[in-house]
Design an enzyme around this catalytic site. Structure first.
Site, PDB file in Angstrom:
ATOM      1  N   CYS A  25       0.809  -1.228   0.000  1.00 32.21           N
ATOM      2  CA  CYS A  25       0.000   0.000   0.000  1.00 32.21           C
ATOM      3  C   CYS A  25       0.839   1.274   0.000  1.00 32.21           C
ATOM      4  O   CYS A  25       0.293   2.372  -0.013  1.00 32.21           O
ATOM      5  CB  CYS A  25      -0.973  -0.002   1.172  1.00 32.21           C
ATOM      6  SG  CYS A  25      -2.252  -1.261   0.996  1.00 32.21           S
ATOM      7  N   HIS A  75     -13.363   9.173  -7.239  1.00 36.22           N
ATOM      8  CA  HIS A  75     -12.395   9.295  -8.331  1.00 36.22           C
ATOM      9  C   HIS A  75     -11.337  10.363  -8.051  1.00 36.22           C
ATOM     10  O   HIS A  75     -10.852  11.030  -8.963  1.00 36.22           O
ATOM     11  CB  HIS A  75     -13.092   9.516  -9.672  1.00 36.22           C
ATOM     12  CG  HIS A  75     -13.729   8.260 -10.170  1.00 36.22           C
ATOM     13  ND1 HIS A  75     -14.945   7.825  -9.727  1.00 36.22           N
ATOM     14  CD2 HIS A  75     -13.287   7.335 -11.050  1.00 36.22           C
ATOM     15  CE1 HIS A  75     -15.251   6.689 -10.316  1.00 36.22           C
ATOM     16  NE2 HIS A  75     -14.246   6.360 -11.122  1.00 36.22           N
ATOM     17  N   GLU A 136     -13.010  -1.054   2.857  1.00 36.35           N
ATOM     18  CA  GLU A 136     -11.970  -0.804   1.866  1.00 36.35           C
ATOM     19  C   GLU A 136     -11.870  -1.949   0.863  1.00 36.35           C
ATOM     20  O   GLU A 136     -11.660  -1.722  -0.325  1.00 36.35           O
ATOM     21  CB  GLU A 136     -10.633  -0.622   2.592  1.00 36.35           C
ATOM     22  CG  GLU A 136      -9.477  -0.314   1.691  1.00 36.35           C
ATOM     23  CD  GLU A 136      -8.207  -0.039   2.460  1.00 36.35           C
ATOM     24  OE1 GLU A 136      -8.060   1.095   2.951  1.00 36.35           O
ATOM     25  OE2 GLU A 136      -7.375  -0.957   2.572  1.00 36.35           O
TER      26      GLU A 136
END
Length: 149
Positions: A25, A75, A136
């Site tokens: 990540c 986005h 998530e």
């Protein structure tokens, strides 16, 4: 009359990177987030009110969450403003990308705290934010509960 909790769910796509993290990540990547927003209050008991029987109109709750979270984060790519990702953020912005710089590491845990503050500040006085669940991945989520804070 008893207090009632109601929940509305939202989805949005957001990218992020965790600077300094020792796993995958640390790279820029994205998630299809699912956000469950639960509020608590008393149903409206005035039969002459158009909101009779409602804690809050789901449409009103949707408007708040869309404006404070979904429309801003959908986005977008989120970076901590205090990391070297700032150079990447600037380049993306210069190329017309939607970038959000925050003052925290953009983990699900910190994002759900941010979202709780944003949503709470917009709720009518008689309605309380009860909990948030920010999913998530299919198997990973962070939760915020008012009773813990």
């Amino acid at each position: 009359m008893p207090k009632i909790r109601i929940t509305k769910q939202f989805t949005f796509e957001t990218g992020h990177a965790l600077y300094g993290y020792d796993g995958k990540c640390k790279n820029v990547h994205g998630h299809s987030y699912k956000l469950a927003v639960t509020v608590i209050g008393y149903p409206n008991s005035n039969p002459d009110n158009v909101k009779y029987g409602m804690v809050i109109d789901f449409g009103d709750l949707k408007k708040i969450v869309k404006e404070e979270v979904v429309d801003q984060f959908d986005h977008a790519t989120v970076f901590n403003q205090n990391t070297p990702h700032i150079d990447l953020a600037k380049e993306l912005k210069d190329r017309g990308h939607h970038v959000i710089l925050v003052d925290y590491q953009p983990t699900s845990e910190n994002m759900v705290i941010d979202f709780a503050q944003r949503i709470s500040s917009r709720l009518p006085q008689e309605i309380e934010l009860y909990s948030l669940r920010l999913q998530e991945t299919e198997s990973s989520y962070a939760e915020w509960h008012a009773s813990d804070n």
